[in-house]
Every structure is written in C-alpha cells, then in structure tokens.
Scaffold this motif. Structure first.
Motif, short mmCIF file in Angstrom:
data_model
loop_
_atom_site.label_atom_id
_atom_site.label_comp_id
_atom_site.label_asym_id
_atom_site.label_seq_id
_atom_site.Cartn_x
_atom_site.Cartn_y
_atom_site.Cartn_z
N PRO A 305 -34.52 -18.36 10.84
CA PRO A 305 -35.42 -19.52 10.73
C PRO A 305 -36.87 -19.10 10.96
O PRO A 305 -37.17 -18.30 11.84
CB PRO A 305 -34.93 -20.43 11.87
CG PRO A 305 -33.51 -20.03 12.11
CD PRO A 305 -33.46 -18.55 11.84
N GLY A 306 -37.75 -19.61 10.13
CA GLY A 306 -39.16 -19.30 10.26
C GLY A 306 -39.62 -18.06 9.53
O GLY A 306 -40.82 -17.74 9.56
N ASP A 307 -38.71 -17.37 8.85
CA ASP A 307 -39.09 -16.16 8.11
C ASP A 307 -39.88 -16.57 6.86
O ASP A 307 -39.34 -17.25 5.97
CB ASP A 307 -37.85 -15.36 7.72
CG ASP A 307 -38.17 -13.95 7.24
OD1 ASP A 307 -39.22 -13.77 6.59
OD2 ASP A 307 -37.38 -13.03 7.52
N THR A 311 -39.33 -18.52 2.56
CA THR A 311 -39.99 -19.67 1.94
C THR A 311 -40.94 -19.27 0.82
O THR A 311 -41.15 -20.05 -0.12
CB THR A 311 -40.77 -20.46 3.00
OG1 THR A 311 -41.66 -19.58 3.70
CG2 THR A 311 -39.81 -21.07 4.01
N GLY A 380 -43.84 -13.49 10.10
CA GLY A 380 -43.94 -14.67 10.96
C GLY A 380 -42.87 -14.74 12.03
O GLY A 380 -42.61 -15.82 12.57
N LEU A 381 -42.25 -13.60 12.36
CA LEU A 381 -41.14 -13.56 13.30
C LEU A 381 -41.53 -12.90 14.61
O LEU A 381 -42.50 -12.13 14.68
CB LEU A 381 -39.95 -12.81 12.69
CG LEU A 381 -39.38 -13.38 11.40
CD1 LEU A 381 -38.34 -12.42 10.82
CD2 LEU A 381 -38.78 -14.76 11.62
#
Length: 459
Positions: A305-307, A311, A380-381
């Motif tokens: 999640p959040g990678d 997206t 973003g990790l």
C-alpha cells in the motif's frame, strides 16, 4: 531461411545499402552515394551510418525491441508478470509454458539476433581493416560494436544456454558453427565488454544517451558480474555508475520514463523526431477483456500500500466484465512534438539493486539496506524491515520485480539465476516443467545445422 545460409548469400554492400534511408536518430548525415564493400569503412560518416543501421535494427526487432515480440514482453509472459489474453497462440505458448520448437516467434528471436550479430561483426572487421579512419574513430566504432555484440550474446546466453559465439563473417565457418558451453560464452561476453570499456569514450557519441559510451559498458559489466556471482567486481562496476554525477535516481516516479530522465544510462531513440516508444503501443488497451496480454493480478497485488509505482506505472481497465491491468510506464502511444519517451535499456536504479545484492551476499547488510531504501524511498515507501541475509535477498528480488516489470527480461532472468523459477512459477503455470529454465533451440536451425545438436534437455 537459415541464418547462416542467408548471410552467406548476401554481400556486405547489400546488407549496408539500406543505410541510405537510415533515420537520423544518431544525428549522422548519411552520404547519398552508394555504399559498396569495404569502402563503407574508409569514411567516418559512412562507418557511423553503418553503426546507426545496427542500432535501428535492434530497435525495430529482436531481443531488445520494445515490440510485443521483444524479450521485454515475451519473457514477462514467460514469467509471472503477465497473464495471456487475445488470440496470438505463439505468445500464448510462452505464457503457458507450452513452447514448441517450431514456434516462429522463437525462431525470429534466434535469427534476428544472429543477423544483428553478423552486421556487428562486419562493422568490427571493416573498421579494423580501414586504412583511413583515425585511431580515435576506430576505437569508438569498434568499442560500440564489441559492446553491442556482448549485449546480444548476454541475452542469447541467458535465454538458450549453450550457443554459438560467432565473431566473424566467414559464411563457411558460420554455416557449420557449433555451440559453446554456457560458462565459456559468459567469459567471451566479459572479454568483449572489457575490450569495449578500454576503447569507448567517456562522453556519449550523440547529444542524447542513445549511443554507447564507457558508462553504458560498465553498467552491463556490473550486471554480468552479478549474474556470474563475482560480487566484488559487481560492486566495483556498480560504484562507477552510482558515483558518476551524470546518473541520478529521478525522485518523481512519474518522470522516470521520459527521454530526459537523469536515471537513463542507455535508451533507444524511437527512430524519428515525434515518434515515441514501441513499448507503449505493445501494451496499450483501453477496454476488456483485452486482446493482448495484461499484467497479472499476482504482480498487481505484490505492491505494498502506498507504492507510487503501483499507481503511476500501472493503468487499471475495468468494466462490467472484470478488471485488468496494463503497463503504464510508457504513456505516449501517439506521436508528440517533440518525442517524449525513449525505450530504456539500462537505468541507474538497477545499479543500486545490483550493489545491494552483492553487498548482501558479502555480509555487508547495512550497506545493502541503504541501497534497497534508495529505491523504496523514491517509491514513497518506508525503509525495508529485512535484517538477515535471506530476508535481504528476498527483499531485493521483490524490489527488482516491482521496479523492472516488463523491462528487458529482468523478472525472468532473476527467477532463473536465483534458482527460484520452479518454486514461483510451478504453482501459477500448470504446464511448467524443469526444462523451462531454458528456451529450446528452434527446430529449423537444428535441421539445417546438426552441429547445434543436442537440443536443450526436455524438448
């Protein structure tokens, strides 16, 4: 037609005559005179044009091509990054591990590669024999040729195992060539790349990073040494790239695949100003079920999640019939003014993960974590939680998958070289067999040259 017979029937001037219409992507003005025999290599402009034609051939077809028949797409299908849709049964054989030795896409990979190698060998021979080219021009041209030869053989070796390593243009020799053991091929690759490193200039021969310079050669050497488990040398060469201020990780994942990205080490120009990559077209679909392979749900669900890569580098296509995922690294399907995206062959992120793996294998776990986190931070990790060697190696393999999906066969080669192919693919591919760690040599080649026997085990 068998490759060796084909080239034996083709005089060099015919092979090079097409250069007269070669695109201007290398910023070389091609003379409008007929190119005949070794006179091609008596003038630097025509010699550069001969080399430009080789780059164009590699861009348009074969292992490095961004088309659906290049290794980026085919071997993503062969591994676990893509699911098969559509009606192309030749690609379906790659995806489902039902590959036949008569598969014409397989034959094209082999023959196109050796045709390109023939042109490279002709270039090296012609430049070497030239009595008029300056020594700096000869060094540069031969250096580029040796690198391209090592690059193509690297892929053939990893795809097929034991293969012929042809370095000349004598058709009488080439028509009856035999396979060499894979480890011997690997040493020849190293020899070519080291020789190229000594000859190539520091600067790119063109205004953009679309031709080979010393750093490009060093980047591939880092990869080859990693694959050969020479971790000390892998670190040495990865350091050369990471410490080179010309190459930096692009901090915004959305900009990584633009033509002016600072992470690019080497890329293919699309062939003419305004064109973009073949990759974008190869993976493009806007409705489902798609008529071409799509990214697997297995890959999509592997992202944390959040990678931001999930997206920004994957596009979701959905309707009442279901949901599908397609690569969205390259976004420009249509022409733009100017071109915006080039097919990337080598980029700096790989060097960080090469060094991380080599450091982990050598027991320097903290340094390995720093390199892993350089990639994760850009995505973003948070930093990796891996601590032990086995955890770090698993984390690196995972980061390589998420970073390089559909790029230049990375995922398949990683599964193969780490011994994880069977454990990962057998549960996903019902037709998986242990023989599948190598592709078969095309049947047509075996029928025309018995010296290529035996066939790879299991086929």
């Amino acid at each position: 037609m068998n490759l060796y017979r084909a080239i034996s029937m083709t005089p060099l001037w015919i092979l090079l005559f097409v250069i007269g219409s070669c695109e201007s992507f290398t910023e070389i003005d091609t003379p409008q005179t007929e190119l005949i025999g070794t006179t091609v290599f008596e003038d630097v402009a025509t010699a550069d044009a001969a080399l430009a034609d080789i780059y164009a051939r590699m861009r348009e077809g074969g292992i490095a091509s961004g088309t659906s028949l290049g290794c980026g797409s085919l071997m993503a299908n062969y591994a676990d990054d893509m699911d098969f849709y559509g009606s192309n049964t030749l690609t379906e054989q790659f995806n489902k591990h039902t590959l036949l030795t008569t598969n014409t896409t397989l034959l094209s990979l082999w023959n196109t590669s050796y045709a390109q190698l023939y042109a490279i060998n002709a270039l090296i021979e012609g430049v070497t024999a030239s009595g008029t080219l300056t020594q700096p021009d000869k060094d540069r041209l031969i250096g580029e040729g040796l690198f391209l030869r090592g690059f193509i053989y690297f892929y053939l070796n990893n795809l097929f195992g034991d293969i012929p390593y042809i370095t000349g243009t004598d058709y009488r020799v080439n028509a009856t060539v035999s396979k060499m053991p894979s480890n011997q091929v690997g040493q020849f690759i190293i020899d070519d790349l080291l020789a190229a490193e000594n000859l190539l200039p520091d600067d790119y021969p063109s205004a953009e990073r679309i031709r080979v310079n010393k750093a490009v050669c060093q980047a591939l050497l880092a990869r080859v040494y990693l694959y050969q488990e020479n971790y000390d040398q892998a670190i040495v060469y990865a350091n050369l790239l990471i410490d080179n201020p010309a190459y930096t990780i692009e901090p915004n994942p959305e900009l990584v695949f633009l033509k002016d990205s600072p992470s690019i080490i080497w890329a293919f120009h699309p062939g003419a100003e305004g064109l973009n990559t073949k990759d974008a077209s190869a993976y493009n679909f806007s409705s489902g079920p798609p008529t071409k392979p799509a990214l697997s749900a297995n890959l999509y669900n592997a992202f944390e999640p959040g990678d931001l890569r999930k997206t920004l580098w994957i596009k979701i296509v959905t309707n009442s019939n279901g949901t599908w995922y397609r690569p969205y690294k390259y976004k420009q399907v249509a022409s733009t003014s100017p071109s915006q995206e080039y097919t990337i062959l080598l980029r700096i992120e790989e060097q960080y993960l090469i060094r991380a793996e080599a450091k982990a294998m050598g027991g320097d776990f903290e340094a390995a974590k720093e390199d892993i986190n350089a990639i994760r931070t850009r995505a973003g990790l948070q930093g990796t939680s891996a601590q032990e060697q086995s955890e770090l190696l698993a984390a690196i393999l995972q980061e390589r998958r998420l970073e390089f999906f559909t790029e230049q066969s990375h995922r398949w080669f990683d599964l193969k070289r780490t011994g994880n192919a069977a454990s990962v693919l057998a549960p996903l591919k019902p037709q998986w067999q242990d023989r599948d760690v190598l592709l078969p040599i095309p049947e047509n080649e075996l029928l025309l040259n018995e010296n290529l026997l035996p066939q790879n085990n299991g086929y």
